[in-house]
Design a protein around this motif. Structure first.
Motif, PDB file in Angstrom:
ATOM      1  N   GLY A  44       0.801  -1.224   0.000  1.00 39.50           N
ATOM      2  CA  GLY A  44       0.000   0.000   0.000  1.00 39.50           C
ATOM      3  C   GLY A  44       0.823   1.258   0.000  1.00 39.50           C
ATOM      4  O   GLY A  44       0.355   2.328  -0.396  1.00 39.50           O
ATOM      5  N   LEU A  45       2.094   1.144   0.431  1.00 40.30           N
ATOM      6  CA  LEU A  45       2.968   2.313   0.461  1.00 40.30           C
ATOM      7  C   LEU A  45       3.198   2.882  -0.943  1.00 40.30           C
ATOM      8  O   LEU A  45       3.503   4.066  -1.104  1.00 40.30           O
ATOM      9  CB  LEU A  45       4.314   1.934   1.091  1.00 40.30           C
ATOM     10  CG  LEU A  45       5.320   3.070   1.299  1.00 40.30           C
ATOM     11  CD1 LEU A  45       4.786   4.074   2.310  1.00 40.30           C
ATOM     12  CD2 LEU A  45       6.668   2.527   1.765  1.00 40.30           C
ATOM     13  N   VAL A 149       4.783  19.725   2.487  1.00 40.46           N
ATOM     14  CA  VAL A 149       5.574  18.749   3.241  1.00 40.46           C
ATOM     15  C   VAL A 149       5.125  18.698   4.698  1.00 40.46           C
ATOM     16  O   VAL A 149       4.905  17.617   5.259  1.00 40.46           O
ATOM     17  CB  VAL A 149       7.078  19.079   3.146  1.00 40.46           C
ATOM     18  CG1 VAL A 149       7.883  18.177   4.092  1.00 40.46           C
ATOM     19  CG2 VAL A 149       7.581  18.908   1.714  1.00 40.46           C
ATOM     20  N   VAL A 150       4.968  19.868   5.323  1.00 45.96           N
ATOM     21  CA  VAL A 150       4.586  19.907   6.740  1.00 45.96           C
ATOM     22  C   VAL A 150       3.213  19.280   6.956  1.00 45.96           C
ATOM     23  O   VAL A 150       3.019  18.474   7.875  1.00 45.96           O
ATOM     24  CB  VAL A 150       4.597  21.358   7.272  1.00 45.96           C
ATOM     25  CG1 VAL A 150       3.980  21.421   8.678  1.00 45.96           C
ATOM     26  CG2 VAL A 150       6.016  21.899   7.308  1.00 45.96           C
ATOM     27  N   SER A 151       2.245  19.635   6.103  1.00 43.65           N
ATOM     28  CA  SER A 151       0.898  19.085   6.264  1.00 43.65           C
ATOM     29  C   SER A 151       0.889  17.574   6.069  1.00 43.65           C
ATOM     30  O   SER A 151       0.188  16.849   6.788  1.00 43.65           O
ATOM     31  CB  SER A 151      -0.068  19.752   5.279  1.00 43.65           C
ATOM     32  OG  SER A 151       0.283  19.478   3.936  1.00 43.65           O
ATOM     33  N   THR A 152       1.674  17.090   5.118  1.00 42.21           N
ATOM     34  CA  THR A 152       1.735  15.653   4.873  1.00 42.21           C
ATOM     35  C   THR A 152       2.428  14.922   6.017  1.00 42.21           C
ATOM     36  O   THR A 152       1.980  13.848   6.432  1.00 42.21           O
ATOM     37  CB  THR A 152       2.466  15.352   3.552  1.00 42.21           C
ATOM     38  OG1 THR A 152       1.736  15.941   2.477  1.00 42.21           O
ATOM     39  CG2 THR A 152       2.574  13.860   3.312  1.00 42.21           C
ATOM     40  N   VAL A 186       8.628   8.167   7.976  1.00 45.59           N
ATOM     41  CA  VAL A 186       9.823   8.622   7.253  1.00 45.59           C
ATOM     42  C   VAL A 186       9.695   8.351   5.759  1.00 45.59           C
ATOM     43  O   VAL A 186       9.958   9.233   4.926  1.00 45.59           O
ATOM     44  CB  VAL A 186      11.080   7.928   7.823  1.00 45.59           C
ATOM     45  CG1 VAL A 186      12.294   8.212   6.927  1.00 45.59           C
ATOM     46  CG2 VAL A 186      11.363   8.419   9.233  1.00 45.59           C
ATOM     47  N   LEU A 187       9.272   7.135   5.395  1.00 44.57           N
ATOM     48  CA  LEU A 187       9.186   6.778   3.980  1.00 44.57           C
ATOM     49  C   LEU A 187       8.105   7.578   3.253  1.00 44.57           C
ATOM     50  O   LEU A 187       8.292   8.001   2.113  1.00 44.57           O
ATOM     51  CB  LEU A 187       8.927   5.286   3.832  1.00 44.57           C
ATOM     52  CG  LEU A 187      10.092   4.373   4.201  1.00 44.57           C
ATOM     53  CD1 LEU A 187       9.691   2.913   4.064  1.00 44.57           C
ATOM     54  CD2 LEU A 187      11.305   4.650   3.327  1.00 44.57           C
ATOM     55  N   LYS A 188       6.978   7.804   3.909  1.00 44.45           N
ATOM     56  CA  LYS A 188       5.910   8.581   3.289  1.00 44.45           C
ATOM     57  C   LYS A 188       6.324  10.042   3.104  1.00 44.45           C
ATOM     58  O   LYS A 188       5.948  10.691   2.127  1.00 44.45           O
ATOM     59  CB  LYS A 188       4.627   8.475   4.113  1.00 44.45           C
ATOM     60  CG  LYS A 188       3.974   7.102   4.026  1.00 44.45           C
ATOM     61  CD  LYS A 188       2.795   6.967   4.970  1.00 44.45           C
ATOM     62  CE  LYS A 188       2.169   5.583   4.876  1.00 44.45           C
ATOM     63  NZ  LYS A 188       1.051   5.398   5.832  1.00 44.45           N
ATOM     64  N   THR A 189       7.107  10.554   4.061  1.00 43.69           N
ATOM     65  CA  THR A 189       7.616  11.928   3.930  1.00 43.69           C
ATOM     66  C   THR A 189       8.594  12.024   2.767  1.00 43.69           C
ATOM     67  O   THR A 189       8.550  12.980   1.972  1.00 43.69           O
ATOM     68  CB  THR A 189       8.313  12.360   5.236  1.00 43.69           C
ATOM     69  OG1 THR A 189       7.384  12.277   6.320  1.00 43.69           O
ATOM     70  CG2 THR A 189       8.812  13.797   5.121  1.00 43.69           C
TER      71      THR A 189
END
Length: 227
Positions: A44-45, A149-152, A186-189
């Protein structure tokens, strides 16, 4: 008596369809474990962070109210998918059907996993949209990259912090659970940062196409209001 016809932007409709497809696809891909280097992750990532990118785009161009509608629409479509999948999984297979185990692995989500997924999605998505909207007002529309980036990070972080304890507490050792949460965040960021140039391009094109750059000054941030 004349009835006023409410028009919907084709581009907003496209974002909505893509958002729902990404959520449903992520549900299916979550059933596969993948290996990237030394990390064990879920499939799903690959697609789930795209839903947050779409959320950013919609909130930036159309405002929080449209993002709120998008989130609830995605929730409803995902819920329908899970319910029908569970129903089909519960119905006994035909005598010649020999793939019950594989079908169950994809569509037989445990109630605990499904509930955790829905709660985490709502919490993370609304935090993402709220932060994006408030930061846009504070910066007067500047620094989109930073806002995205911050919101995510906050949205995806909340998603992971809600989902993994609700879904896996008592099943996975606490130390491993913490590693899972941190790894996912970390990976999603990193995913968000890598595709940021594409996100910026999409937002610029959408604003130009729609002739719109909405600010939420004075808007109601209630998550339950759909208008």
């Amino acid at each position: 008596m004349e009835k006023k016809i409410q028009q919907v932007s084709v581009l907003y409709l496209f974002f909505s369809v893509l958002f729902c497809v990404c959520l449903i696809t992520a549900n299916v891909l979550e059933t596969k474990q993948i290996q990237i280097g030394c990390l064990s992750l879920t499939g799903g990532l690959i697609v789930f962070p795209v839903s947050y990118i779409i959320n950013d785009c919609v909130c930036e161009v159309y405002g929080y109210a449209r993002a709120r509608l998008l989130i609830w629409l995605g929730f409803a479509m995902n819920f329908i998918f899970v319910v029908f999948g569970a129903l089909a999984d519960a119905i006994p297979g035909a005598p010649y059907w020999n793939n019950d185990e594989g079908f169950h692995a994809v569509f037989g989500l445990a109630p605990r996993i499904a509930a955790a997924s829905f709660v985490a999605f709502v919490v993370g998505s609304f935090i993402n949209a709220y932060v994006m909207s408030r930061m846009k007002i504070a910066s007067r529309g500047k620094h989109f990259s930073l806002r995205a980036v911050v919101s995510t990070v906050l949205g995806e972080g909340a998603d992971s912090l809600v989902f993994f304890p609700l879904a896996l507490w008592g099943v996975v050792p606490n130390a491993e659970l913490l590693i899972l949460i941190i790894t996912q965040i970390v990976l999603k960021t990193l995913y968000e940062v890598m595709v940021l140039p594409l996100t910026i391009w999409v937002v610029k094109k959408a604003k130009k196409h729609e002739q719109l750059d909405f600010f939420d000054d004075g808007d109601d941030y209630s998550i339950l209001r759909l208008k």
